[in-house]
Design a protein around this motif. Structure first.
Motif: not given
Length: 347
Positions: A76-95, A109-112
């Protein structure tokens, strides 16, 4: 067929491991705390890291693409970022889509929620991979009742976010067990939950039920048992103080440890808000905490001295300890100062 999983208090034993840690394009180490925390506290389940161009943050793991990580055994790949608001950035989607297509499940672990993003839902459907959301509270959380529970509790509180509350709680729990004390780490955030395998994501709980969630997180226990509760946010944070207060009231801590990073001048991500003093945090925590535990008291200070020399770290600990009359230590240095902090918790 894709499946969307949720994780709450006891539902993480079946997470697909080991992991590829995704750092995205974050440029602030404090926002990469999920990846860094997993690497530091659960290295046995971390294969490699992967980031987008321009990301200067690293956990120190080897860099691998999803295909390479899958070949090396990652599941599995874990999204290792915990940014303000827990938003998954559109720039990440291809990855993220690439990871799914290369045979990795996605853990977030994001809110989104992952399944709410059409591109990810479609990619998971095509590839037959799982979208796993950790930041989902359990159903049926009650309103807090304020009833005094059996057992003992220590809560880590902070002058800010992302400066060592989780690390301090993990180190305290491990240290207490090391001296023969029956102690459990109680995770209240997504990274702690991934490390511990259980917990409640306090910042995803509806506000009216936050104290009740904290009561569930640390239930009645034997009189000589200690729950070491991971703190969240800061009572002085302009955005997250509500989470901190609900956790404080519901935890009913007997004692607390203040966590601080020397040199930090303002609230992370809020340059117009200067950091409160340790003294102010102690005072406010005692005044608010007395509402549900009149005997609450501060027993010490935990410093995040990452990047400081040993001499400077020891000097910082000595200065604060002398100023406050409390044991002060960096739990990651594990020296005699930390032993005194442990002893103060249970004195």
């Amino acid at each position: 067929m894709t499946s969307t999983s949720t994780a709450a208090v006891h539902a993480l034993a079946a997470l697909p491991q080991p992991y590829l840690l995704f750092l995205g394009d974050t440029t602030e180490a404090g926002f990469a705390k999920t990846a860094i925390g997993l690497h530091d506290w659960a290295p046995e389940v971390c294969v490699a890291e992967w980031s987008l161009p321009g990301c200067p943050i690293s956990t120190g793991l080897p860099t691998m693409t999803p295909a390479q990580a899958r070949a090396a055994g990652a599941r599995a790949m874990v999204i290792g970022v915990a940014n303000g608001g827990g938003v998954i950035s559109a720039t990440w989607l291809p990855a993220l889509v690439e990871a799914l297509e290369q045979g990795l499940d996605l853990v977030s672990g994001m809110h989104q929620q992952l399944g709410d993003i059409p591109e990810l839902a479609a990619a998971a459907e095509r590839s037959g991979r799982q979208l796993i959301n950790v930041r989902v509270p359990p159903r049926g959380i009650p309103v807090g009742n304020g009833r005094k529970r059996s057992g003992k509790r220590v809560l880590t509180v902070g002058t800010d976010c992302a400066l060592g509350k989780k690390y301090t709680a993990l180190a305290l729990a491990r240290g207490l067990r090391g001296i023969g004390v029956d102690a459990d780490f109680r995770a209240s955030g997504q990274t702690g939950i991934l490390i511990a395998g259980s917990g409640i994501p306090m910042d995803a709980v509806v506000a009216d039920f936050s104290a009740g969630a904290a009561e569930l997180l640390s239930p009645d226990a034997a009189e000589d048992h200690w729950d070491v509760i991971e703190g969240q946010g800061s009572l002085f944070h302009p955005a997250y103080a509500g989470v901190s207060l609900g956790l404080l009231h519901g935890s009913q801590p007997d004692v607390f440890v203040v966590c601080h990073q020397p040199g930090r001048q303002h609230v992370l991500g809020y340059p117009d808000y200067p950091l409160p003093s340790i003294e102010d945090v102690i005072d406010l925590t005692v005044r608010l905490g007395r509402r549900t535990n009149p005997a609450i008291r501060c027993v010490g200070v935990s410093l995040n001295t990452h990047g400081m020399t040993e001499q400077d770290a020891q000097a910082a600990c000595a200065e604060i300890s002398a100023r406050l009359g409390l044991p002060t230590a960096d739990p990651m240095r594990q020296d005699g100062r930390f032993n005194r902090l442990l002893e103060a918790c249970i004195a």
